[in-house]
Write an enzyme that holds these catalytic residues in place. Structure first.
Site, PDB file in Angstrom:
ATOM      1  N   THR A  88       0.848  -1.182   0.000  1.00  0.00           N
ATOM      2  CA  THR A  88       0.000   0.000   0.000  1.00  0.00           C
ATOM      3  C   THR A  88       0.889   1.240   0.000  1.00  0.00           C
ATOM      4  O   THR A  88       1.777   1.360   0.834  1.00  0.00           O
ATOM      5  CB  THR A  88      -0.895  -0.036   1.255  1.00  0.00           C
ATOM      6  OG1 THR A  88      -1.830  -1.110   1.082  1.00  0.00           O
ATOM      7  CG2 THR A  88      -1.648   1.253   1.469  1.00  0.00           C
ATOM      8  N   HIS A 109      -6.687 -10.811  -0.366  1.00  0.00           N
ATOM      9  CA  HIS A 109      -5.923 -10.445   0.834  1.00  0.00           C
ATOM     10  C   HIS A 109      -6.588 -11.060   2.056  1.00  0.00           C
ATOM     11  O   HIS A 109      -7.479 -10.478   2.660  1.00  0.00           O
ATOM     12  CB  HIS A 109      -5.855  -8.929   0.964  1.00  0.00           C
ATOM     13  CG  HIS A 109      -4.803  -8.453   1.922  1.00  0.00           C
ATOM     14  ND1 HIS A 109      -4.148  -9.297   2.792  1.00  0.00           N
ATOM     15  CD2 HIS A 109      -4.271  -7.229   2.134  1.00  0.00           C
ATOM     16  CE1 HIS A 109      -3.274  -8.584   3.508  1.00  0.00           C
ATOM     17  NE2 HIS A 109      -3.324  -7.334   3.119  1.00  0.00           N
ATOM     18  N   ASN A 134      -3.109 -10.088   7.495  1.00  0.00           N
ATOM     19  CA  ASN A 134      -2.848  -8.770   8.098  1.00  0.00           C
ATOM     20  C   ASN A 134      -4.038  -8.036   8.703  1.00  0.00           C
ATOM     21  O   ASN A 134      -4.060  -6.812   8.775  1.00  0.00           O
ATOM     22  CB  ASN A 134      -2.162  -7.840   7.080  1.00  0.00           C
ATOM     23  CG  ASN A 134      -0.866  -8.437   6.557  1.00  0.00           C
ATOM     24  OD1 ASN A 134      -0.394  -9.461   7.077  1.00  0.00           O
ATOM     25  ND2 ASN A 134      -0.278  -7.829   5.545  1.00  0.00           N
ATOM     26  N   TYR A 145      -7.284  -7.719   7.773  1.00  0.00           N
ATOM     27  CA  TYR A 145      -8.358  -7.110   6.987  1.00  0.00           C
ATOM     28  C   TYR A 145      -9.571  -8.049   6.918  1.00  0.00           C
ATOM     29  O   TYR A 145      -9.580  -9.097   7.567  1.00  0.00           O
ATOM     30  CB  TYR A 145      -7.816  -6.687   5.623  1.00  0.00           C
ATOM     31  CG  TYR A 145      -6.696  -5.683   5.819  1.00  0.00           C
ATOM     32  CD1 TYR A 145      -6.981  -4.402   6.321  1.00  0.00           C
ATOM     33  CD2 TYR A 145      -5.359  -6.025   5.636  1.00  0.00           C
ATOM     34  CE1 TYR A 145      -5.959  -3.496   6.580  1.00  0.00           C
ATOM     35  CE2 TYR A 145      -4.330  -5.124   5.893  1.00  0.00           C
ATOM     36  CZ  TYR A 145      -4.643  -3.865   6.373  1.00  0.00           C
ATOM     37  OH  TYR A 145      -3.640  -2.977   6.662  1.00  0.00           O
ATOM     38  N   ASN A 165      -2.905  -5.291  13.218  1.00  0.00           N
ATOM     39  CA  ASN A 165      -4.302  -4.841  13.278  1.00  0.00           C
ATOM     40  C   ASN A 165      -5.120  -5.600  14.324  1.00  0.00           C
ATOM     41  O   ASN A 165      -6.260  -5.995  14.064  1.00  0.00           O
ATOM     42  CB  ASN A 165      -4.963  -4.921  11.896  1.00  0.00           C
ATOM     43  CG  ASN A 165      -4.514  -3.795  10.978  1.00  0.00           C
ATOM     44  OD1 ASN A 165      -4.323  -2.666  11.433  1.00  0.00           O
ATOM     45  ND2 ASN A 165      -4.325  -4.093   9.710  1.00  0.00           N
TER      46      ASN A 165
HETATM   47  C1  LIG Z   1       4.875   0.252   2.815  1.00  0.00           C
HETATM   48  C2  LIG Z   1       4.286  -1.116   2.996  1.00  0.00           C
HETATM   49  C3  LIG Z   1       2.989  -1.359   2.590  1.00  0.00           C
HETATM   50  C4  LIG Z   1       2.447  -2.650   2.690  1.00  0.00           C
HETATM   51  N1  LIG Z   1       1.185  -2.879   2.203  1.00  0.00           N
HETATM   52  C5  LIG Z   1       0.710  -4.140   2.118  1.00  0.00           C
HETATM   53  C6  LIG Z   1      -0.498  -4.436   1.418  1.00  0.00           C
HETATM   54  O1  LIG Z   1      -1.170  -3.563   0.823  1.00  0.00           O
HETATM   55  N2  LIG Z   1      -0.905  -5.733   1.393  1.00  0.00           N
HETATM   56  C7  LIG Z   1      -0.202  -6.739   1.997  1.00  0.00           C
HETATM   57  O2  LIG Z   1      -0.602  -7.904   1.936  1.00  0.00           O
HETATM   58  N3  LIG Z   1       0.956  -6.482   2.660  1.00  0.00           N
HETATM   59  C8  LIG Z   1       1.436  -5.235   2.706  1.00  0.00           C
HETATM   60  N4  LIG Z   1       2.648  -4.992   3.305  1.00  0.00           N
HETATM   61  C9  LIG Z   1       3.439  -6.117   3.828  1.00  0.00           C
HETATM   62  C10 LIG Z   1       4.450  -6.588   2.801  1.00  0.00           C
HETATM   63  O3  LIG Z   1       3.818  -7.152   1.645  1.00  0.00           O
HETATM   64  C11 LIG Z   1       5.440  -7.634   3.365  1.00  0.00           C
HETATM   65  O4  LIG Z   1       4.729  -8.766   3.792  1.00  0.00           O
HETATM   66  C12 LIG Z   1       6.265  -7.095   4.530  1.00  0.00           C
HETATM   67  O5  LIG Z   1       6.806  -5.819   4.212  1.00  0.00           O
HETATM   68  C13 LIG Z   1       7.429  -8.031   4.879  1.00  0.00           C
HETATM   69  O6  LIG Z   1       8.223  -8.259   3.730  1.00  0.00           O
HETATM   70  P1  LIG Z   1       9.677  -7.564   3.545  1.00  0.00           P
HETATM   71  O7  LIG Z   1      10.491  -7.981   4.734  1.00  0.00           O
HETATM   72  O8  LIG Z   1      10.181  -8.139   2.236  1.00  0.00           O
HETATM   73  O9  LIG Z   1       9.472  -6.076   3.504  1.00  0.00           O
HETATM   74  C14 LIG Z   1       3.201  -3.696   3.238  1.00  0.00           C
HETATM   75  C15 LIG Z   1       4.507  -3.443   3.684  1.00  0.00           C
HETATM   76  C16 LIG Z   1       5.058  -2.178   3.554  1.00  0.00           C
HETATM   77  C17 LIG Z   1       6.488  -1.950   3.968  1.00  0.00           C
END
Ligand SMILES: Cc1cc2nc3c(=O)[nH]c(=O)nc-3n(C[C@H](O)[C@H](O)[C@H](O)COP(=O)(O)O)c2cc1C
Length: 361
Positions: free
Chosen positions: A25, A174, A177, A179, A234
């Site tokens: 997001t 989704h 997390n 939702y 959440n």
């Molecule tokens: C800025 C940001 C926005 C995110 N938005 C979403 C989202 O819209 N949907 C989702 O399933 N996870 C979202 N996440 C979680 C990421 O998809 C991911 O699971 C999490 O950052 C851990 O992975 P990483 O260690 O590679 O960053 C978001 C994470 C970040 C950093």
């Protein structure tokens, strides 16, 4: 031989490598409509095998956060078309993440007439940013009636059709997390006493109905789901039957024939880690593609691929800060660090201005 950089199959697709850009997001969709800036952002990252878009709402009711995109209006379909047209010629496949925020919402973020909905009228602890009024406590949702549930399932199915009409290769539901889909799965947010609450067979019903409707709308090869067992984001506390509940869900999901399950482990973000036994259950019970994500770098990704724990690996913050992540990991130089101050702010700063390596002439 690197598995990470090798071609693979996903449903009927053949992604150019096994690197997935995880859904993120980014709150750049002014009026909830995708725009040129977003097309540029995704196109910059199109050397991924698969891009999963940011959470995109199937309904006006699901737009809990400010400036997140939707996929329920003609203008949104047109906006997403521009995004997929910018990405596809550069190589990546694209799945749209369908995210209904449910109770993780504030009315100030919703369009007129939209409602904050959830399985039960229980607010999620915590606050939500609103453009109109700054930080606000998450709203107390209305408990969905059976009619609301029917309508929501329909919205997901129509949104999936719209995503395909906009050029997406498929959708990711989704279910992670905190939702709406996870709000139904978890017993703390779902206190219903009808056929959608109580035993896991009932708490899983809404998710499985959405999966069935979306598969009916666009076909099983085009549908994936993201899940976060042991995730606590959440206001979703861990509870004793967690592993058993998700084992049930996995078995049912496998039976639907959908293309992939995407498991997220947010221990890199402070959540409890997902037990190895749970990850092994995902692998054992789900017969098609498994995507793992959360805190991965290239080395650990390669190691888990080689060990057969998954088929693809999703990266979020590394892709956010490194549009040319694939080239960097192939060539070896250090990565840019993500700037969390601009994760959710409007405009190009911290979005489309991360530096890339000079391309060899
Ligand atoms: C800025 C940001 C926005 C995110 N938005 C979403 C989202 O819209 N949907 C989702 O399933 N996870 C979202 N996440 C979680 C990421 O998809 C991911 O699971 C999490 O950052 C851990 O992975 P990483 O260690 O590679 O960053 C978001 C994470 C970040 C950093």
């Amino acid at each position: 031989m690197s598995l990470l950089f090798s071609k693979t199959t996903l449903g009927a697709l053949t992604p150019q490598n096994r690197l997935v850009m995880a859904p993120m997001t980014r709150n750049r969709a002014i009026d909830n409509i995708p725009n040129e800036l977003m097309a540029q952002y995704y196109a910059q990252r199109a050397s991924a095998g698969l891009i999963i878009t940011e959470g995109t709402s199937p309904s006006p009711d699901g737009l809990g956060y400010p400036r997140i995109p939707g996929i329920f209006s003609a203008a949104q379909v047109d906006g997403w078309k521009r995004v997929t047209e910018a990405v596809h010629p550069l190589g990546a496949k694209m799945f749209m993440q369908l995210m209904h925020c449910g109770r993780v919402a504030h009315p100030l973020n919703l369009p007129p007439g939209a409602r904050v909905l959830a399985p039960s009228a229980i607010a999620a602890a915590g606050e939500m940013y609103t453009d109109a009024g700054g930080m606000k406590a998450n709203a107390t949702p209305e408990a969905m009636t059976e009619l609301d549930i029917r309508a929501s399932v329909e919205e997901f199915a129509q949104a999936a059709k719209n995503a395909v009409a906009a050029g997406c290769d498929g959708v990711e539901l989704h279910g992670a997390n905190g939702y709406l889909l996870e709000q139904f799965i978890r017993p703390t947010s779902n206190r219903r006493t009808d056929g959608y609450g109580g035993a896991i067979e009932n708490r899983a019903r809404f998710v499985l109905e959405v999966v069935a409707a979306v598969i009916g709308a666009i076909g099983k090869d085009k549908v994936g789901i993201r899940l976060s067992p042991f995730g606590v984001f959440n206001d979703m506390p861990v509870y004793p039957a967690m592993e058993a509940d998700y084992t049930y869900l996995l078995r049912e999901l496998d039976g639907t024939g959908l293309a992939y399950v995407h498991l997220v482990d947010h221990s890199s973000m402070g959540a409890p880690s997902v037990p190895e036994s749970m990850k092994a259950t995902f692998r054992r019970l789900f017969k098609r593609t498994v995507i793992l994500s959360g805190g991965y770098d290239a080395v650990r990704a390669e190691s888990d691929l080689q060990a057969g724990k998954c088929d693809l690996v999703a990266f979020a913050r590394p892709f956010l800060a490194n549009p040319d992540l694939v080239a960097r990991w192939k060539a070896g130089p250090a990565l840019n660090s993500p700037d969390s101050g601009t994760f959710y702010t409007p405009g190009p700063k911290g979005y489309t201005d991360y530096p890339v390596l000079p391309v060899a002439a």
